[in-house]
Design a protein around this motif. Structure first.
Motif, PDB file in Angstrom:
ATOM      1  N   ILE A   1       0.871  -1.261   0.170  1.00  0.00           N
ATOM      2  CA  ILE A   1       0.254  -0.641  -0.300  1.00  0.00           C
ATOM      3  C   ILE A   1       0.852   1.166  -0.225  1.00  0.00           C
ATOM      4  CG2 ILE A   1      -1.713   1.535   1.294  1.00  0.00           C
ATOM      5  CD1 ILE A   1      -2.329  -1.304   0.179  1.00  0.00           C
ATOM      6  N   ASP A   2       0.745   2.096  -1.205  1.00  0.00           N
ATOM      7  CA  ASP A   2       1.798   3.177  -1.337  1.00  0.00           C
ATOM      8  C   ASP A   2       0.641   4.777  -1.748  1.00  0.00           C
ATOM      9  OD1 ASP A   2       1.432   2.896  -3.523  1.00  0.00           O
ATOM     10  OD2 ASP A   2       3.887   2.740  -4.031  1.00  0.00           O
ATOM     11  N   GLN A   3       0.005   4.862  -1.291  1.00  0.00           N
ATOM     12  CA  GLN A   3      -1.422   5.128  -2.530  1.00  0.00           C
ATOM     13  C   GLN A   3      -2.263   5.429  -0.698  1.00  0.00           C
ATOM     14  OE1 GLN A   3      -1.329   6.570  -5.960  1.00  0.00           O
ATOM     15  NE2 GLN A   3       0.595   4.966  -5.491  1.00  0.00           N
TER      16      GLN A   3
ATOM     17  N   LEU B   1       6.648   5.815   3.442  1.00  0.00           N
ATOM     18  CA  LEU B   1       7.481   6.325   2.356  1.00  0.00           C
ATOM     19  C   LEU B   1       7.347   7.789   1.894  1.00  0.00           C
ATOM     20  CD1 LEU B   1      11.468   4.962   2.689  1.00  0.00           C
ATOM     21  CD2 LEU B   1      10.530   6.683   5.056  1.00  0.00           C
ATOM     22  N   ALA B   2       6.318   7.147   1.127  1.00  0.00           N
ATOM     23  CA  ALA B   2       5.426   7.282   0.194  1.00  0.00           C
ATOM     24  C   ALA B   2       3.856   7.878   0.523  1.00  0.00           C
ATOM     25  CB  ALA B   2       4.736   6.015  -0.607  1.00  0.00           C
ATOM     26  N   ILE B   3       3.098   7.430   1.673  1.00  0.00           N
ATOM     27  CA  ILE B   3       1.543   7.836   2.604  1.00  0.00           C
ATOM     28  C   ILE B   3       2.597   9.119   2.876  1.00  0.00           C
ATOM     29  CG2 ILE B   3       0.239   7.395   3.642  1.00  0.00           C
ATOM     30  CD1 ILE B   3      -0.029   5.567   1.271  1.00  0.00           C
ATOM     31  N   ASP B   4       2.057  10.539   2.775  1.00  0.00           N
ATOM     32  CA  ASP B   4       1.381  11.443   3.477  1.00  0.00           C
ATOM     33  C   ASP B   4       0.473  11.526   4.347  1.00  0.00           C
ATOM     34  OD1 ASP B   4       0.417  12.814   1.504  1.00  0.00           O
ATOM     35  OD2 ASP B   4       2.291  13.059   0.649  1.00  0.00           O
ATOM     36  N   GLU B   5      -1.089  10.963   3.692  1.00  0.00           N
ATOM     37  CA  GLU B   5      -2.639  11.269   4.241  1.00  0.00           C
ATOM     38  C   GLU B   5      -2.921  10.569   5.591  1.00  0.00           C
ATOM     39  OE1 GLU B   5      -5.209  12.068   1.591  1.00  0.00           O
ATOM     40  OE2 GLU B   5      -4.136  13.370   0.131  1.00  0.00           O
ATOM     41  N   LEU B   6      -2.216  11.089   6.724  1.00  0.00           N
ATOM     42  CA  LEU B   6      -2.472  10.528   7.772  1.00  0.00           C
ATOM     43  C   LEU B   6      -3.132  10.056   8.516  1.00  0.00           C
ATOM     44  CD1 LEU B   6       1.758  10.796   8.711  1.00  0.00           C
ATOM     45  CD2 LEU B   6       0.974   8.468   7.782  1.00  0.00           C
TER      46      LEU B   6
ATOM     47  N   ARG C   1       6.562   9.613  17.102  1.00  0.00           N
ATOM     48  CA  ARG C   1       7.550   9.989  16.288  1.00  0.00           C
ATOM     49  C   ARG C   1       6.111  10.749  14.537  1.00  0.00           C
ATOM     50  NH1 ARG C   1      11.075  14.371  16.124  1.00  0.00           N
ATOM     51  NH2 ARG C   1      12.604  14.335  14.305  1.00  0.00           N
ATOM     52  N   TRP C   2       6.047   9.396  13.813  1.00  0.00           N
ATOM     53  CA  TRP C   2       5.431  10.119  12.916  1.00  0.00           C
ATOM     54  C   TRP C   2       4.530   9.894  12.562  1.00  0.00           C
ATOM     55  CZ3 TRP C   2       3.069   4.696  10.440  1.00  0.00           C
ATOM     56  CH2 TRP C   2       3.107   5.244   9.153  1.00  0.00           C
TER      57      TRP C   2
END
Length: 388
Positions: free
Chosen positions: A11-13, A63-68, A96-97
Motif C-alpha cells: 500500500i503506497d497510495q 515513505l510514500a503515504i503522506d495523508e495520515l 514520532r511518525w
C-alpha cells in the motif's frame, strides 16, 4: 480451519490507505507491527507499517503515504483493539511518525505471560507454541528504508501480522478461563500511558547507575549535563552516546573541568567529544556550579545492602508463593525496582508504601501482603542514626 492469508499486499497510495482504514474501523481488532531504523538517530525512522485484518497482510509505505489522518483515526478509535507484540519500540515509532498512540491496545507478549506461556516470550515462539507454525526471522536486521523492498523482506514483514489475530483470539480464550483478561488489558494500557509521559530532563541523572556515589555539588553538575544531553539528543536527532557516554558525564561531574586543558585530561571524554561538544559541556558545568547550594540535589541512596536483605527475601517469598499458585512468573507481578521501592519507603521509620503499579489490580492480589511482610521485617532494618 480456513487458511490464514500471508501474501503481502503493498500500500503506497493515500486513497488505498483511507479506504482500508474505513473498513478496519468496522471490525473489533487489527494486528499491527512496524519495521524501523534508528542506528544513527535518536528517534526511530518508520520504514514500514504492517496491518493484518484476518483477510490480508497489508504493508503500508511510510515513505510514500503522506495523508495520515485516516490512520490516526483508526489508532484512536475506541471500538477497534490494536493488537501488537512487545510493542514499546513500536509506540516510539507511532509517537514520532503519527503523533498519536494506538488505543485501546493489547500486547500479546503481556497476554501470553498472563496465560502462563512464559515471561517475555518472543513472537515467533508464541506462534509456534499456539499454532505450531514456524516464522522465519532472517530479515530482522534488514534495511527497511531501502526501496524497493526485496521479496523476502515483504514476506517476512507480512508474517509478523498474518497470525497475530488468531493468536490474540486464543490468548483471550485462555485468559477468560482464568479471569485474567483485565489484567492483560491494564498492563497493555500502562505501556501507552508510559509512552505518553512527558520526559523530565532534570531527572535523567537519576538513571545513571553510579550517581549515588556523588556529593551534592557533583550531582548538581551531573543533573545539568544529563539534561543537556537529553535535550541535545532530541533536537539534533542523534543517539545519546554520540554526544557523550555516561562514563563521560560521570567523570565530568567528578572533575568539573573549567577549561580546555583540564577537559583534555579526562580519559572518559574522547577527543572527538572534546572537539565537538567541549565548549557546551564546559558552559553547562559553569552554570551548574553557579547554582545556590540550596538548589543542589540531595544525595542519592546507595544500593540496598545486607541489612535490607531479609526484607527483600520476605517480599520475594510472598510474591513467589502467589505466583506459583497462579502458575505465573513472579517477575510479571512485581519488578525488582518495586521491591526496592517498598523497602526504601520504610527506611526512615515511616509507613511502608507501594509503588503506583502495585496499587491497581495487583493490590487485591498481593499488595496488602507485601505491606504486611515488610512490616514484619522492620526490625531487620538499620535505623536512621546507624545509616548516618
Amino acid at each position: 480451519m480456513s487458511t490464514i492469508p500471508t501474501d503481502p499486499i503493498w500500500i503506497d497510495q493515500n486513497h488505498q490507505l483511507a479506504e482500508l482504514c474505513e473498513r478496519w474501523r468496522g471490525q473489533g481488532a487489527v494486528a499491527v507491527d512496524t519495521e524501523f531504523m534508528r542506528s544513527e538517530t535518536f528517534y526511530p525512522i518508520a520504514g514500514l507499517l504492517q496491518i493484518g485484518d484476518g483477510q490480508g497482510c497489508y504493508l503500508i509505505d511510510p515513505l510514500a503515504i503522506d495523508e495520515l489522518e485516516p490512520l490516526r483515526a483508526l489508532f484512536q478509535d475506541p471500538g477497534v483493539t490494536k493488537v501488537l507484540h512487545a510493542c514499546s519500540e513500536d509506540l516510539e515509532v507511532f509517537q514520532r511518525w503519527l503523533g498519536v498512540l494506538p488505543e485501546p491496545l493489547f500486547d500479546t507478549q503481556i497476554g501470553a505471560a498472563f496465560a502462563g506461556l512464559g515471561f517475555s516470550i518472543g513472537y515467533a515462539n508464541l506462534v509456534n507454541t499456539l499454532l505450531e507454525i514456524d516464522i522465519p526471522k532472517g530479515e530482522t536486521r534488514s534495511d527497511w528504508l531501502q526501496r524497493p523492498l526485496s521479496v523476502p523482506q515483504k514476506k517476512y514483514a507480512a508474517l509478523d501480522v498474518a497470525h497475530m489475530l488468531v493468536v490474540y483470539g486464543k490468548l483471550l480464550k485462555m485468559l477468560r478461563e482464568t479471569g485474567r483478561v483485565e489484567w492483560a488489558r491494564a498492563d497493555s494500557a500502562d505501556l501507552v500511558a508510559n509512552a505518553k509521559a512527558v520526559p523530565d530532563f532534570e531527572s535523567y541523572y537519576l538513571k545513571l547507575g553510579s550517581a549515588w556515589k556523588l556529593r551534592r555539588r557533583e550531582l548538581a553538575v551531573l543533573r545539568r549535563l544529563s539534561a543537556w544531553r537529553e535535550r541535545e539528543a532530541r533536537e539534533r536527532n542523534r543517539p545519546r552516546n554520540r554526544l557523550i557516554k555516561e562514563a563521560g558525564l560521570w567523570e565530568l561531574a567528578r572533575r568539573q573541568p573549567s577549561d580546555r586543558a583540564q577537559l583534555q585530561a579526562l580519559k572518559d571524554v574522547p577527543a572527538h567529544t572534546q572537539v565537538e561538544e567541549g565548549e557546551a559541556l564546559l558552559a553547562e558545568i559553569q552554570v551548574a556550579l553557579a547554582e545556590p547550594e540550596s538548589d543542589w540535589p540531595e544525595r542519592l541512596d546507595p544500593p540496598l545492602g545486607r541489612a535490607e536483605a531479609p526484607m527483600m527475601k520476605a517480599l520475594k517469598r510472598h510474591v513467589r508463593g502467589i505466583a506459583e499458585s497462579l502458575a505465573l512468573p513472579p517477575e510479571l507481578l512485581v519488578r525488582k525496582r518495586e521491591y526496592e521501592a517498598i523497602v526504601r519507603s520504610g527506611l526512615k521509620g515511616g509507613a511502608f508504601e507501594l509503588p503506583p503499579r502495585l496499587k491497581g489490580w495487583r493490590f487485591e492480589l498481593l499488595g496488602q501482603g507485601l505491606l504486611d511482610a515488610a512490616e514484619q521485617q522492620r526490625s531487620s532494618l538499620p535505623d536512621e542514626e546507624e545509616e548516618q
